[in-house]
Design an enzyme around this catalytic site. Structure first.
Site, PDB file in Angstrom:
ATOM      1  N   ASP A  29      -1.506  -1.666  18.402  1.00  0.00           N
ATOM      2  CA  ASP A  29      -0.574  -2.391  17.248  1.00  0.00           C
ATOM      3  C   ASP A  29       0.137  -3.521  17.738  1.00  0.00           C
ATOM      4  OD1 ASP A  29       0.129  -1.321  14.141  1.00  0.00           O
ATOM      5  OD2 ASP A  29       1.483  -2.519  15.167  1.00  0.00           O
ATOM      6  N   ILE A  30       0.175  -4.556  17.060  1.00  0.00           N
ATOM      7  CA  ILE A  30       1.004  -5.692  17.420  1.00  0.00           C
ATOM      8  C   ILE A  30       2.364  -5.696  17.360  1.00  0.00           C
ATOM      9  CG2 ILE A  30       0.920  -6.999  15.179  1.00  0.00           C
ATOM     10  CD1 ILE A  30      -0.446  -9.382  16.762  1.00  0.00           C
ATOM     11  N   ASN A  85      -1.819   4.897   5.949  1.00  0.00           N
ATOM     12  CA  ASN A  85      -1.273   4.628   4.793  1.00  0.00           C
ATOM     13  C   ASN A  85      -2.407   4.437   3.656  1.00  0.00           C
ATOM     14  OD1 ASN A  85       1.452   4.985   5.485  1.00  0.00           O
ATOM     15  ND2 ASN A  85       1.172   2.970   6.667  1.00  0.00           N
ATOM     16  N   GLY A  91       3.207   1.483   1.831  1.00  0.00           N
ATOM     17  CA  GLY A  91       3.726   0.267   2.808  1.00  0.00           C
ATOM     18  C   GLY A  91       2.238  -0.131   3.437  1.00  0.00           C
ATOM     19  N   GLN A  92       1.000   0.299   3.093  1.00  0.00           N
ATOM     20  CA  GLN A  92      -0.156  -0.379   3.761  1.00  0.00           C
ATOM     21  C   GLN A  92      -0.149  -1.903   3.600  1.00  0.00           C
ATOM     22  OE1 GLN A  92      -4.262   0.865   1.877  1.00  0.00           O
ATOM     23  NE2 GLN A  92      -5.009   0.274   3.712  1.00  0.00           N
ATOM     24  N   HIS A  98      -7.169   2.610   8.465  1.00  0.00           N
ATOM     25  CA  HIS A  98      -6.827   2.567   9.868  1.00  0.00           C
ATOM     26  C   HIS A  98      -5.696   3.966  10.124  1.00  0.00           C
ATOM     27  CE1 HIS A  98      -3.985  -0.280   8.188  1.00  0.00           C
ATOM     28  NE2 HIS A  98      -3.064   0.238   8.931  1.00  0.00           N
ATOM     29  N   HIS A 100      -2.568   5.248  12.685  1.00  0.00           N
ATOM     30  CA  HIS A 100      -1.903   5.142  13.743  1.00  0.00           C
ATOM     31  C   HIS A 100      -1.673   6.150  14.546  1.00  0.00           C
ATOM     32  CE1 HIS A 100       0.374   1.747  11.475  1.00  0.00           C
ATOM     33  NE2 HIS A 100      -0.579   2.109  10.231  1.00  0.00           N
TER      34      HIS A 100
HETATM   35  P1  DGP Z   1      -0.200  -0.444   7.881  1.00  0.00           P
HETATM   36  O1  DGP Z   1       1.179  -0.643   7.060  1.00  0.00           O
HETATM   37  O2  DGP Z   1      -0.611   1.145   7.729  1.00  0.00           O
HETATM   38  O3  DGP Z   1      -1.547  -1.229   6.906  1.00  0.00           O
HETATM   39  O4  DGP Z   1      -0.286  -0.993   9.191  1.00  0.00           O
HETATM   40  C1  DGP Z   1      -0.842  -2.158   9.601  1.00  0.00           C
HETATM   41  C2  DGP Z   1      -0.623  -2.328  10.968  1.00  0.00           C
HETATM   42  O5  DGP Z   1      -1.502  -3.229  11.655  1.00  0.00           O
HETATM   43  C3  DGP Z   1       0.905  -2.698  11.301  1.00  0.00           C
HETATM   44  O6  DGP Z   1       1.912  -1.508  12.175  1.00  0.00           O
HETATM   45  C4  DGP Z   1       0.822  -3.907  12.367  1.00  0.00           C
HETATM   46  C5  DGP Z   1      -0.815  -4.128  12.782  1.00  0.00           C
HETATM   47  N1  DGP Z   1      -1.236  -5.354  12.696  1.00  0.00           N
HETATM   48  C6  DGP Z   1      -1.455  -6.348  11.857  1.00  0.00           C
HETATM   49  N2  DGP Z   1      -1.953  -7.392  12.189  1.00  0.00           N
HETATM   50  C7  DGP Z   1      -2.488  -7.080  13.324  1.00  0.00           C
HETATM   51  C8  DGP Z   1      -3.199  -7.697  14.406  1.00  0.00           C
HETATM   52  O7  DGP Z   1      -3.581  -8.915  14.166  1.00  0.00           O
HETATM   53  N3  DGP Z   1      -3.083  -7.203  15.772  1.00  0.00           N
HETATM   54  C9  DGP Z   1      -2.807  -6.049  15.978  1.00  0.00           C
HETATM   55  N4  DGP Z   1      -3.155  -5.588  16.907  1.00  0.00           N
HETATM   56  N5  DGP Z   1      -2.263  -5.119  14.925  1.00  0.00           N
HETATM   57  C10 DGP Z   1      -1.768  -5.614  13.839  1.00  0.00           C
END
Ligand code: DGP
Length: 111
Positions: A29-30, A85, A91-92, A98, A100
């Site tokens: 996760d970023i 989510n 909060g998705q 996906h 986590h």
């Molecule tokens: P959610 O709230 O469950 O939709 O989480 C989305 C997650 O995705 C959040 O924790 C940050 C991550 N994320 C968003 N954009 C990127 C990206 O470009 N690269 C990566 N590795 N993670 C990302």
């Protein structure tokens, strides 16, 4: 709908990929919320849990088995959390299903 995760899956955007096979990908996760924070993503474009079909069951099962393997690989011997989510109340942020995988510290209560 094309999301940022579709672009990562197609390798049009970079990501720190820790696992990949024909049906799923896992990458860091970023914005990590724990020392280990990995996203497990089916390659098929599924919006969220509410959009799942019976034929998606196999990839969901596979995701949990890969999560188990990654948890071992990343040394999450004291436990870990897997969350997903669905929709705006959750909060998705990214509308591509996906999961986590979080661990590496004592996690707080869910909510
Ligand atoms: P959610 O709230 O469950 O939709 O989480 C989305 C997650 O995705 C959040 O924790 C940050 C991550 N994320 C968003 N954009 C990127 C990206 O470009 N690269 C990566 N590795 N993670 C990302």
């Amino acid at each position: 709908m094309t999301t940022i995760f579709d672009k990562i899956i197609k390798k049009e955007l970079p990501a720190d990929i820790v696992f990949e096979n024909e049906t799923l990908m896992a990458f860091k996760d970023i914005h990590p919320q724990a020392p280990v924070h990995i996203l497990l993503v089916p390659k098929k474009s599924i919006r969220d849990v509410a959009s799942l079909s019976p034929e998606d069951g196999a990839v969901i099962g596979e995701i949990f088995l890969v999560a188990q393997k990654l948890a071992e690989e990343f040394g999450l011997d004291n436990g870990y959390r897997i969350i997903t989510n669905t929709g705006s109340d959750s909060g998705q942020l990214v509308p591509h299903l996906h999961f986590h995988l979080l661990g590496g510290r004592k996690l707080g209560p869910i909510g």
